[in-house]
Design an enzyme around this catalytic site. Structure first.
Site, short mmCIF file in Angstrom:
data_model
loop_
_atom_site.label_atom_id
_atom_site.label_comp_id
_atom_site.label_asym_id
_atom_site.label_seq_id
_atom_site.Cartn_x
_atom_site.Cartn_y
_atom_site.Cartn_z
CE LYS A 82 -14.00 7.23 -18.14
NZ LYS A 82 -14.35 8.44 -17.45
CE1 TYR A 139 -18.17 10.35 -15.66
CE2 TYR A 139 -17.52 10.58 -13.37
CZ TYR A 139 -17.97 9.80 -14.41
OH TYR A 139 -18.21 8.47 -14.22
NE ARG A 171 -2.98 0.34 3.32
CZ ARG A 171 -2.31 0.49 4.46
NH1 ARG A 171 -1.57 1.56 4.68
NH2 ARG A 171 -2.38 -0.43 5.40
CG ASP A 205 -11.20 15.39 -14.80
OD1 ASP A 205 -10.47 14.82 -15.63
OD2 ASP A 205 -12.22 14.86 -14.31
C1 LIG Z 1 -14.85 8.84 -16.17
C2 LIG Z 1 -14.48 10.15 -15.64
C3 LIG Z 1 -14.21 10.33 -14.28
C4 LIG Z 1 -14.36 9.20 -13.28
O1 LIG Z 1 -13.38 8.22 -13.46
P1 LIG Z 1 -13.58 6.66 -13.15
O2 LIG Z 1 -12.29 6.08 -13.63
O3 LIG Z 1 -14.78 6.20 -13.90
O4 LIG Z 1 -13.77 6.53 -11.68
C5 LIG Z 1 -13.81 11.59 -13.86
N1 LIG Z 1 -13.69 12.62 -14.73
C6 LIG Z 1 -13.94 12.48 -16.04
C7 LIG Z 1 -13.80 13.66 -16.95
C8 LIG Z 1 -14.34 11.25 -16.54
O5 LIG Z 1 -14.60 11.12 -17.84
#
Ligand SMILES: *Cc1c(COP(=O)(O)O)cnc(C)c1O
Length: 372
Positions: A203, A108, A56, A178
């Site tokens: 993604k 999101y 961890r 983000d």
């Molecule tokens: C999918 C997404 C998230 C969340 O991520 P996960 O890997 O599904 O937990 C956060 N921000 C954006 C812009 C996303 O497309």
């Protein structure tokens, strides 16, 4: 583990990406990072450590990935988490109760849901900004942090990270970006004045629709160390096998982004000329786009008729996906609010994959023919 490609500092990003984990194992010469499943590590003697104690806290496979993430986003510290949402949660564990946060209006859906939960618990107060002028007005000495997506999801609006960073800095707040949609290949928020970057590595960074992962990168060692301490405390780290999968995905990120973008451009051009399309939302970069269909009652048949595009949530993978934010990714945002800021029920979002662009256009074309 020393990432030689990292430390050389003078290669192009494409070279760096392809070489993640290579040149690191003088004993075996393995080109790929081994997956260290071991949860614990033997101590040579009392008071000594190999540098690894417990997984961890630190894991050799995760370390290779985290160094690469830091390097890619030009930060001091990179952290790999179990999902994009756990990355978000980690970042928001920094601020004391009562903190005020300014965030992008169009976000999101899951991030918005989390912010609402925090607010309901009385943790933080959120205000939302739709335009740069809103940000300038809302950021004050009371602001602890500013959280933005640029481009936003799914309306694809861009704001200037540099300008928002200047207002944030003036008031000693932290700017969090983000960067899931653009990736560091298109935009490096830390170079533009942001303090912390996060990714849903599920993604583009992973890129194959087969991995749930998150990433947090801090510009300063100080913030990075705090986040690292917090991550070790709470434990939402990325598992060793998933770290390896993400490293493997990153190696082709540059090739994939080039194709994602070329395909997006081809699709945008086609949609702009289609009589059934009211509006196309594309910032001119990247592989994400949205469009509004003339009559939202056509959506069900349109989605059913698509053969190459898959009707599914998520984005950034090699397969092209089409999403209906109203019932999928953004269902947690109240309808009246969604409609008010432009996320209307006629909007569809596309993530172009790496297929041949002509096939994507042909698929959309036959589906439009069918519903018209
Ligand atoms: C999918 C997404 C998230 C969340 O991520 P996960 O890997 O599904 O937990 C956060 N921000 C954006 C812009 C996303 O497309």
């Amino acid at each position: 583990m020393q990432n030689k490609a990292t430390n050389s500092g003078n290669v192009h990003t494409d070279t760096f990406l392809a070489q993640i984990g290579n040149h690191q194992n003088p004993v075996t010469g393995s080109i790929n990072t081994p997956i260290y499943f071991s949860t614990t590590y033997e101590h040579p003697t009392l008071g000594e450590s190999t540098g690894y104690d417990y997984t961890r806290t630190k894991n050799p496979t995760r370390e290779v990935l985290e160094q690469a993430l830091a390097e890619l986003e030009h930060g001091a510290v990179g952290l790999a988490t179990s999902s994009g949402m756990s990355a978000l949660q980690l970042i928001f564990s920094q601020f004391p109760a009562g903190s005020q946060i300014v965030a992008s209006r169009d976000l999101y859906g899951g991030s918005y849901r989390y912010f609402n939960e925090l607010e309901k618990l009385g943790m933080y107060q959120f205000t939302y900004a739709a335009t740069e002028a809103d940000f300038e007005q809302l950021i004050s000495t009371e602001t602890a942090a500013v959280f933005i997506e640029t481009p936003t999801n799914p309306l694809m609006t861009e704001v200037s990270i540099e300008r928002i960073a200047a207002w944030t800095k003036k008031h000693h707040a932290q700017l969090i970006v983000d960067n899931t949609f653009y990736t560091p290949l298109i935009q490096r928020p830390l170079d533009l004045g942001a303090d912390v970057v996060l990714h849903s590595a599920t993604k583009y960074l992973g890129g194959h629709n087969d991995l749930l992962a998150g990433a947090v990168i801090a510009r300063s060692q100080e913030v990075g160390d705090k986040l690292s301490y917090q991550l070790n405390t709470t434990g939402a780290v990325l598992a060793p096998f998933d770290c390896w999968l993400l490293i493997r995905g990153l190696k082709t990120l540059s090739l994939r982004m080039t194709r994602h973008e070329a395909n997006a451009r081809e699709v945008v051009q086609f949609l702009k000329e289609s009589p059934l399309v009211k509006e196309v939302l594309y910032p001119g970069r990247g592989g994400m786009l949205s469009f509004k269909i003339k009559d939202q009652r056509l959506i069900k048949d349109f989605l059913r008729q698509l053969k190459t595009f898959t009707f599914a949530e998520s984005l950034g993978g090699v397969e092209s996906l089409i999403t209906y934010p109203t019932t999928q990714t953004h269902a947690d945002i109240p309808e009246a609010l969604r409609e008010a800021y432009g996320l209307t029920a006629d909007l569809l979002r596309i993530s172009t994959g790496i297929e041949a662009g002509a096939d994507l256009v042909a698929d959309l074309k036959q589906a439009f023919e069918y519903i018209k």
